[in-house]
Write a protein that holds these residues in place. Structure first.
Motif, PDB file in Angstrom:
ATOM      1  N   UNK A  99       2.323 -13.654  -3.018  1.00 43.68           N
ATOM      2  CA  UNK A  99       1.106 -13.139  -2.269  1.00 43.68           C
ATOM      3  C   UNK A  99       0.954 -11.859  -1.595  1.00 43.68           C
ATOM      4  N   UNK A 100       1.459 -10.848  -1.929  1.00 45.16           N
ATOM      5  CA  UNK A 100       0.862  -9.756  -2.077  1.00 45.16           C
ATOM      6  C   UNK A 100       1.498  -9.016  -3.951  1.00 45.16           C
ATOM      7  N   UNK A 101       1.056  -9.504  -4.601  1.00 40.45           N
ATOM      8  CA  UNK A 101       1.084  -9.420  -6.354  1.00 40.45           C
ATOM      9  C   UNK A 101       0.197 -10.496  -6.447  1.00 40.45           C
ATOM     10  N   UNK A 102      -0.660 -11.164  -5.875  1.00 41.81           N
ATOM     11  CA  UNK A 102      -2.021 -11.699  -6.525  1.00 41.81           C
ATOM     12  C   UNK A 102      -3.147 -11.372  -6.269  1.00 41.81           C
ATOM     13  N   UNK A 103      -4.131 -10.511  -7.027  1.00 42.21           N
ATOM     14  CA  UNK A 103      -5.582 -10.553  -7.418  1.00 42.21           C
ATOM     15  C   UNK A 103      -6.380 -11.607  -5.937  1.00 42.21           C
ATOM     16  N   UNK A 104      -6.320 -12.410  -6.385  1.00 43.32           N
ATOM     17  CA  UNK A 104      -7.172 -13.434  -5.253  1.00 43.32           C
ATOM     18  C   UNK A 104      -6.682 -13.228  -3.988  1.00 43.32           C
ATOM     19  N   UNK A 105      -5.329 -12.523  -3.592  1.00 40.51           N
ATOM     20  CA  UNK A 105      -4.756 -12.883  -2.015  1.00 40.51           C
ATOM     21  C   UNK A 105      -5.565 -10.894  -1.510  1.00 40.51           C
ATOM     22  N   UNK A 106      -5.605 -10.165  -2.595  1.00 41.38           N
ATOM     23  CA  UNK A 106      -6.003  -8.816  -1.964  1.00 41.38           C
ATOM     24  C   UNK A 106      -7.189  -9.157  -2.272  1.00 41.38           C
ATOM     25  N   UNK A 107      -7.629  -9.702  -2.866  1.00 42.26           N
ATOM     26  CA  UNK A 107      -9.539 -10.111  -2.885  1.00 42.26           C
ATOM     27  C   UNK A 107      -9.799 -10.391  -1.289  1.00 42.26           C
ATOM     28  N   UNK A 108      -8.803 -11.540  -0.764  1.00 42.50           N
ATOM     29  CA  UNK A 108      -9.789 -12.954   0.335  1.00 42.50           C
ATOM     30  C   UNK A 108      -9.088 -11.512   1.638  1.00 42.50           C
ATOM     31  N   UNK A 109      -7.555 -10.348   1.644  1.00 41.16           N
ATOM     32  CA  UNK A 109      -8.164 -10.036   2.638  1.00 41.16           C
ATOM     33  C   UNK A 109      -8.623  -8.748   2.635  1.00 41.16           C
ATOM     34  N   UNK A 110      -8.949  -7.957   1.717  1.00 40.65           N
ATOM     35  CA  UNK A 110     -10.402  -6.908   1.874  1.00 40.65           C
ATOM     36  C   UNK A 110     -11.416  -7.666   2.497  1.00 40.65           C
ATOM     37  N   UNK A 111     -11.925  -8.644   2.041  1.00 39.80           N
ATOM     38  CA  UNK A 111     -13.438  -9.362   2.559  1.00 39.80           C
ATOM     39  C   UNK A 111     -12.566  -9.979   4.082  1.00 39.80           C
ATOM     40  N   UNK A 112     -11.770 -10.349   4.394  1.00 41.57           N
ATOM     41  CA  UNK A 112     -11.319 -10.434   5.726  1.00 41.57           C
ATOM     42  C   UNK A 112     -11.508  -9.456   6.721  1.00 41.57           C
ATOM     43  N   UNK A 113     -10.943  -8.923   5.943  1.00 44.68           N
ATOM     44  CA  UNK A 113     -11.297  -7.434   7.119  1.00 44.68           C
ATOM     45  C   UNK A 113     -11.998  -7.091   7.210  1.00 44.68           C
ATOM     46  N   UNK A 114     -12.884  -6.614   6.017  1.00 39.02           N
ATOM     47  CA  UNK A 114     -14.556  -6.271   6.389  1.00 39.02           C
ATOM     48  C   UNK A 114     -15.229  -7.511   7.204  1.00 39.02           C
ATOM     49  N   UNK A 115     -15.025  -8.528   6.840  1.00 37.89           N
ATOM     50  CA  UNK A 115     -15.870  -9.586   7.865  1.00 37.89           C
ATOM     51  C   UNK A 115     -15.729  -9.604   9.246  1.00 37.89           C
ATOM     52  N   UNK A 116     -14.185  -9.130   9.434  1.00 40.41           N
ATOM     53  CA  UNK A 116     -13.873  -9.051  10.742  1.00 40.41           C
ATOM     54  C   UNK A 116     -14.321  -7.615  11.383  1.00 40.41           C
ATOM     55  N   UNK A 117     -14.278  -6.596  10.687  1.00 44.76           N
ATOM     56  CA  UNK A 117     -14.675  -5.377  11.134  1.00 44.76           C
ATOM     57  C   UNK A 117     -13.510  -4.932  11.332  1.00 44.76           C
ATOM     58  N   UNK A 118     -12.202  -5.107  11.258  1.00 44.59           N
ATOM     59  CA  UNK A 118     -10.819  -4.861  11.846  1.00 44.59           C
ATOM     60  C   UNK A 118      -9.793  -4.553  10.297  1.00 44.59           C
ATOM     61  N   UNK A 119      -9.228  -3.322  10.475  1.00 44.58           N
ATOM     62  CA  UNK A 119      -8.151  -3.043   9.365  1.00 44.58           C
ATOM     63  C   UNK A 119      -8.301  -2.619   8.070  1.00 44.58           C
ATOM     64  N   UNK A 120      -9.682  -0.920   8.605  1.00 47.76           N
ATOM     65  CA  UNK A 120     -10.641  -0.997   7.361  1.00 47.76           C
ATOM     66  C   UNK A 120      -9.685   0.131   5.928  1.00 47.76           C
ATOM     67  N   UNK A 121      -8.571   1.005   6.818  1.00 47.19           N
ATOM     68  CA  UNK A 121      -7.046   1.185   6.118  1.00 47.19           C
ATOM     69  C   UNK A 121      -7.145   0.154   5.634  1.00 47.19           C
ATOM     70  N   UNK A 122      -6.891  -1.094   5.582  1.00 46.29           N
ATOM     71  CA  UNK A 122      -6.412  -2.247   4.220  1.00 46.29           C
ATOM     72  C   UNK A 122      -7.597  -2.398   3.411  1.00 46.29           C
ATOM     73  N   UNK A 123      -8.264  -2.305   4.034  1.00 50.77           N
ATOM     74  CA  UNK A 123     -10.017  -2.638   3.383  1.00 50.77           C
ATOM     75  C   UNK A 123      -9.998  -1.933   2.291  1.00 50.77           C
ATOM     76  N   UNK A 124      -9.666  -1.179   2.177  1.00 53.35           N
ATOM     77  CA  UNK A 124      -9.962   0.541   1.011  1.00 53.35           C
ATOM     78  C   UNK A 124      -8.258   0.501   0.028  1.00 53.35           C
ATOM     79  N   UNK A 125      -6.908  -0.112   0.806  1.00 53.58           N
ATOM     80  CA  UNK A 125      -6.032  -0.540  -0.025  1.00 53.58           C
ATOM     81  C   UNK A 125      -5.954  -1.576  -0.863  1.00 53.58           C
ATOM     82  N   UNK A 126      -6.894  -2.417  -0.779  1.00 51.65           N
ATOM     83  CA  UNK A 126      -6.971  -3.471  -1.477  1.00 51.65           C
ATOM     84  C   UNK A 126      -7.765  -3.746  -2.044  1.00 51.65           C
ATOM     85  N   UNK A 127      -8.763  -2.973  -1.594  1.00 48.27           N
ATOM     86  CA  UNK A 127     -10.313  -2.474  -2.646  1.00 48.27           C
ATOM     87  C   UNK A 127      -9.508  -1.772  -4.056  1.00 48.27           C
ATOM     88  N   UNK A 128      -8.732  -0.833  -3.905  1.00 51.73           N
ATOM     89  CA  UNK A 128      -8.481  -0.014  -4.876  1.00 51.73           C
ATOM     90  C   UNK A 128      -7.025  -0.376  -5.599  1.00 51.73           C
TER      91      UNK A 128
END
Length: 256
Positions: free
Chosen positions: A203-232
């Motif tokens: 999952x760490x190299x799965x682009x679908x997981x990157x999108x899910x983690x980015x969306x979920x982090x923003x959706x719950x308002x948590x881990x904005x650093x992670x949101x930026x990382x997965x967004x990049x």
């Protein structure tokens, strides 16, 4: 400026065509909604395993299924390009002074716009089912961005495939072979901590997981650093896919 103007006009043409025949758009929305309506109550107690950002499984599913709608909504985007090619529409455009980058870019942009609308629908259905969105409006915008980038990436891959292997059955077979494993090798349906270790590693190299983690982090308002990382990471993946589509289009024009 000319390229952007051409891109907007060509994208609008494709969007109008989709909304006149909305069956494929609707079907790609209905499937995640069914999963949300069925899996939410069915596996509602799975959050007791721990590792979930919320106690409500429906709430957990919403951003993941928004990405699922984006994935399935864009996977067959190459069909539009293939139909235009079969009908000679693409050849007519090539005989005009329209920007070549805008011509292939419109098929990719169409995918991104449609999946953003699909993600919005999933979020609205989730809210009606009682899901919360702690990230607020900014979180919603990030979810849309994640859906747009994921849809653009796989829309570009689908269009590249249509140019390389101009067969409808080939597009369906290859994209089904690719997207289904990517869904289940991600945290879309299950928290990362609850995944088997080998799936978590993939999952760490799965682009679908990157999108899910980015969306979920923003959706719950948590881990904005992670949101930026997965967004990049997701943006980089989308850029590579778009370049592949542009290169495939260049080879197509060379043969035309």
């Amino acid at each position: 400026m000319k390229m952007m103007r051409d891109l907007c006009v060509l994208t609008m043409r494709l969007l109008v065509h989709n909304f006149r025949m909305p069956v494929f758009v609707i079907m790609s929305i209905v499937q995640p909604i069914i999963w949300l309506a069925l899996f939410g109550p069915l596996f509602g107690k799975v959050t007791s395993l721990g590792g979930f950002e919320t106690e409500s499984y429906v709430n957990f599913l919403v951003p993941g299924l928004a990405m699922m709608a984006a994935l399935f909504g864009s996977a067959y985007a190459g069909m539009s390009l293939l139909m235009d090619s079969d009908r000679g529409i693409l050849d007519r455009f090539l005989a005009t002074p329209v920007s070549r980058m805008a011509l292939i870019g419109a098929y990719v942009a169409q995918s991104g716009v449609i999946v953003a609308l699909q993600a919005t629908t999933i979020i609205l259905v989730g809210l009606l089912m009682g899901a919360g969105m702690d990230g607020g409006f900014s979180g919603y915008l990030v979810v849309l961005f994640a859906a747009f980038m994921l849809g653009s990436a796989f829309g570009a891959l689908s269009n590249a495939l249509a140019l390389i292997v101009p067969r409808h059955d080939a597009i369906i077979a290859v994209m089904n072979f690719v997207i289904l494993p990517l869904v289940f090798l991600s945290s879309m349906m299950m928290a990362t901590d609850a995944l088997p270790p080998w799936i978590g590693t993939i999952a760490t190299i799965n682009p679908v997981d990157w999108a899910v983690r980015m969306a979920r982090g923003a959706y719950f308002g948590e881990s904005w650093g992670g949101v930026v990382q997965y967004g990049a990471l997701l943006t980089g993946f989308s850029a590579v896919c778009v370049m592949m589509a542009v290169r495939a289009f260049g080879r197509f024009m060379a043969k035309a």
